[in-house]
Design an enzyme around this catalytic site. Structure first.
Site, PDB file in Angstrom:
ATOM      1  CG  ASP A   9      -2.630 -16.456  -6.717  1.00 45.40           C
ATOM      2  OD1 ASP A   9      -3.392 -15.394  -7.365  1.00 45.40           O
ATOM      3  OD2 ASP A   9      -2.071 -16.157  -5.772  1.00 45.40           O
ATOM      4  CG  ASP A  59      -3.621  -8.350  -6.702  1.00 47.20           C
ATOM      5  OD1 ASP A  59      -3.459  -7.203  -7.028  1.00 47.20           O
ATOM      6  OD2 ASP A  59      -2.908  -9.195  -6.243  1.00 47.20           O
ATOM      7  CG  LEU A  60      -7.689  -6.510 -12.356  1.00 48.91           C
ATOM      8  CD1 LEU A  60      -8.470  -5.894 -13.289  1.00 48.91           C
ATOM      9  CD2 LEU A  60      -7.175  -7.951 -12.832  1.00 48.91           C
ATOM     10  CE  LYS A  61       0.357  -7.087  -6.992  1.00 44.74           C
ATOM     11  NZ  LYS A  61      -0.474  -8.339  -6.850  1.00 44.74           N
ATOM     12  CG  LEU A  62      -5.567  -1.821 -12.783  1.00 44.99           C
ATOM     13  CD1 LEU A  62      -6.911  -1.004 -12.736  1.00 44.99           C
ATOM     14  CD2 LEU A  62      -5.531  -2.381 -14.208  1.00 44.99           C
ATOM     15  N   PRO A  66      -3.036   7.986 -16.528  1.00 42.57           N
ATOM     16  CG  PRO A  66      -3.099   9.965 -15.194  1.00 42.57           C
ATOM     17  CD  PRO A  66      -2.228   9.283 -16.207  1.00 42.57           C
ATOM     18  CB  THR A  68      -4.616   3.952 -20.096  1.00 38.49           C
ATOM     19  OG1 THR A  68      -4.076   4.594 -20.999  1.00 38.49           O
ATOM     20  CG2 THR A  68      -4.657   2.589 -20.511  1.00 38.49           C
ATOM     21  CD  GLN A 183       5.091 -13.540  -1.250  1.00 40.02           C
ATOM     22  OE1 GLN A 183       5.720 -12.270  -1.015  1.00 40.02           O
ATOM     23  NE2 GLN A 183       3.831 -13.521  -1.635  1.00 40.02           N
ATOM     24  N   GLY A 203      -2.339 -17.197   0.091  1.00 43.43           N
ATOM     25  CA  GLY A 203      -2.697 -18.022  -1.093  1.00 43.43           C
ATOM     26  C   GLY A 203      -2.229 -19.546  -0.993  1.00 43.43           C
TER      27      GLY A 203
HETATM   28  O1  C5P Z   1       0.545 -17.651  -2.358  1.00 38.10           O
HETATM   29  P1  C5P Z   1       0.964 -16.349  -1.517  1.00 38.10           P
HETATM   30  O2  C5P Z   1       0.320 -16.667  -0.256  1.00 38.10           O
HETATM   31  O3  C5P Z   1       2.413 -15.943  -1.599  1.00 38.10           O
HETATM   32  O4  C5P Z   1       0.222 -15.353  -2.313  1.00 38.10           O
HETATM   33  C1  C5P Z   1       0.151 -14.161  -2.246  1.00 38.10           C
HETATM   34  C2  C5P Z   1      -0.806 -13.229  -3.037  1.00 38.10           C
HETATM   35  O5  C5P Z   1      -0.798 -11.876  -2.558  1.00 38.10           O
HETATM   36  C3  C5P Z   1      -0.517 -13.511  -4.443  1.00 38.10           C
HETATM   37  O6  C5P Z   1      -1.592 -13.622  -5.059  1.00 38.10           O
HETATM   38  C4  C5P Z   1       0.147 -12.118  -4.852  1.00 38.10           C
HETATM   39  O7  C5P Z   1       0.083 -11.672  -6.173  1.00 38.10           O
HETATM   40  C5  C5P Z   1      -0.151 -11.070  -3.875  1.00 38.10           C
HETATM   41  N1  C5P Z   1       0.619 -10.090  -3.579  1.00 38.10           N
HETATM   42  C6  C5P Z   1       1.819 -10.206  -2.913  1.00 38.10           C
HETATM   43  N2  C5P Z   1       2.680  -9.092  -2.778  1.00 38.10           N
HETATM   44  C7  C5P Z   1       2.173  -7.907  -2.972  1.00 38.10           C
HETATM   45  C8  C5P Z   1       0.864  -7.637  -3.266  1.00 38.10           C
HETATM   46  C9  C5P Z   1       0.046  -8.772  -3.615  1.00 38.10           C
HETATM   47  O8  C5P Z   1       2.411 -11.385  -2.682  1.00 38.10           O
HETATM   48  N3  C5P Z   1       2.999  -6.879  -2.564  1.00 38.10           N
END
Ligand code: C5P
Length: 229
Positions: A9, A59-62, A66, A68, A183, A203
């Protein structure tokens, strides 16, 4: 290799490349998300792939209709992602289209974001709990062709007990002493794996240690590795 997917990130392409190189002896899965992709796009990922050999978690979370989503998946399929994320809440037709468009990769359905608290989730009008919603969305996604699921470590054990044929991936992971930031529902990597995760996404807990040199970052990876032994 560790069961860790490292989230790249950052907006800085060189830094992302350095993070990959600095951790490549222990980590072989790297997650490219919106922050990087919307700035550097397809070519940016190609550059990362030219600089190092790694498994791409895109991780584009589309989330769209359908047709598109099908087109979007076809556009990135050339990058050969091992995992490509879509929102489970997009429904079975969207997930089916995505799966058909990525025959050599794993469509990965993101259930309820780990940044949600139960309270916030219900205030949006959701009448069922996060766990129940996760179970419903996940079952529907796997039936529609998803091969991997993303959920909070707090939902993974019940989700696994449903017997779904899937790889389970949990973000929302923090090592003791880390900041929570945005989080809300977090667990340690060890507890997440014990609860049933095949991979944990990490991350800031790791990349936040970068200070121009990779010493502290490598130390943190070592700490996580020892905790998983
Ligand atoms: O920095 P951190 O460990 O919080 O990063 C978590 C990664 O996981 C981020 O890139 C975030 O977009 C991703 N993510 C998340 N929760 C989800 C799906 C993906 O935190 N449900």
């Amino acid at each position: 290799m560790l069961p860790v997917i490292l989230a790249l990130d950052t907006k800085d392409l060189d830094l992302a490349s350095k993070w990959i190189k600095s951790s490549a002896d222990q980590i072989d899965h790297f997650k490219v998300g919106l922050e990087f992709y919307l700035l550097h796009g397809f070519e940016g990922i190609k550059k990362l792939q030219q600089a190092a050999d790694f498994k791409l978690f895109l991780d584009l979370k589309l989330y769209d209709i359908p047709n598109t989503v099908k087109g979007a998946v076809e556009s990135v399929s050339v990058l050969n992602p091992k995992f490509l994320t879509v929102h489970a809440s997009g429904g079975p037709k969207m997930i089916q289209s995505a799966s058909k468009a990525l025959p050599n990769g794993l469509i990965t359905a993101v259930t309820v974001l780990t940044s949600f608290s139960e309270d916030e989730f219900s205030k949006l009008g959701n009448s069922q709990s996060i766990q129940q919603t996760t179970n419903n969305w996940a079952s529907s996604a796997v039936d529609a062709g998803a091969k991997a699921l993303v959920c909070s470590p707090f939902e993974v054990s019940q989700l696994r007990s449903l017997g779904l044929k899937s790889i389970f991936i949990t973000p929302g992971v923090r090592v003791e002493g880390d900041e929570l930031s945005d989080q809300v529902r977090v667990m340690t990597p060890k507890n997440a794996i014990s609860a049933g995760a095949d991979f944990v996404v990490i991350g800031r807990s790791i990349t936040g240690q970068w200070d121009g040199s990779d010493l502290k970052m490598r130390k943190k990876i070592e700490l996580i590795s020892n905790s998983l032994d």
